[in-house]
Design a protein around this motif. Sequence first.
Motif, mmCIF file in Angstrom:
data_model
loop_
_atom_site.group_PDB
_atom_site.id
_atom_site.type_symbol
_atom_site.label_atom_id
_atom_site.label_comp_id
_atom_site.label_asym_id
_atom_site.label_seq_id
_atom_site.Cartn_x
_atom_site.Cartn_y
_atom_site.Cartn_z
ATOM 1 N N THR A 70 0.831 -1.206 0.000
ATOM 2 C CA THR A 70 0.000 0.000 0.000
ATOM 3 C C THR A 70 0.863 1.253 0.000
ATOM 4 N N GLN A 71 1.782 1.295 -0.956
ATOM 5 C CA GLN A 71 2.787 2.353 -0.997
ATOM 6 C C GLN A 71 2.166 3.738 -1.132
ATOM 7 N N GLU A 72 1.079 3.864 -1.882
ATOM 8 C CA GLU A 72 0.500 5.185 -2.122
ATOM 9 C C GLU A 72 -0.051 5.829 -0.852
ATOM 10 N N LEU A 73 -0.364 5.007 0.143
ATOM 11 C CA LEU A 73 -0.889 5.537 1.400
ATOM 12 C C LEU A 73 0.137 5.484 2.527
ATOM 13 N N ALA A 74 1.391 5.191 2.174
ATOM 14 C CA ALA A 74 2.424 4.953 3.181
ATOM 15 C C ALA A 74 2.678 6.165 4.065
#
Length: 242
Positions: A70-74
């Motif tokens: 979930t890199q975009e919300l990291a």
Amino acid sequence: MYWDNLTTKHFRDTIGRITTAILPTGSVEAHGQHCPLGTDNMAPWHFAERIESEFPDRVLILPPVPYGHTQELAEWPGTISVSADTFRRYVEEIGIGAANWGIKHLILLNGHGGNISALQQAMEAIAAEQVTVILVNWWLDYREQILTITTGQGHAGEDETSVMLAIRPDLVHMEDASFNPFRARYRMKGPGLTDKSLRHATTGDGRPATRAKGDDIIALVTDQLRQLLQDLWNDQLFDRTL
């Protein structure tokens, strides 16, 4: 039955007659400002529990994989992201481990969109062990039916928030529910895009969510999973078009 609740002796007696397992997968990530960080774990686990209650002697529920890609919300507080490759390899090894103990049918019951690509790759390695693997992304695969209940969908949107209101209303703070007015025209990644694509850590509108809608979605998804298992066990996984 729940895999990790069994003793070794009980498992030995069970595995010869139960060859179907469900592996829930999810993530720990921001879900708007109103839903819990574990939303993507709680939803598939609840669906798995419903199926186990109907088929306790035919399905084994594996312990869930709670961390996803979930890199975009990291950057949002509380989010924990693992690499797609780490996630893929982890799921592969779990699936192969289950196959080593006689599992012939494995349902990957996924609650997080960022996991999908890695899960599709993991399916290939698990299937090579002579296992039939089926990936279910509940909000995506049953989208058409869900939209007969809600007016929209989205990350921390109406559908997901409604499900959480039905499962764990004590963890949902509707006073903080928000709306993301932006919709991406293309599939894209790049600097500065998440300010719009994931504004407020959401892609939809959680404000119209209700517990009643969540109850209806849960019943719908349970019905679809029940049908999937029946099709699997009856060797009816394909439609005939001619």
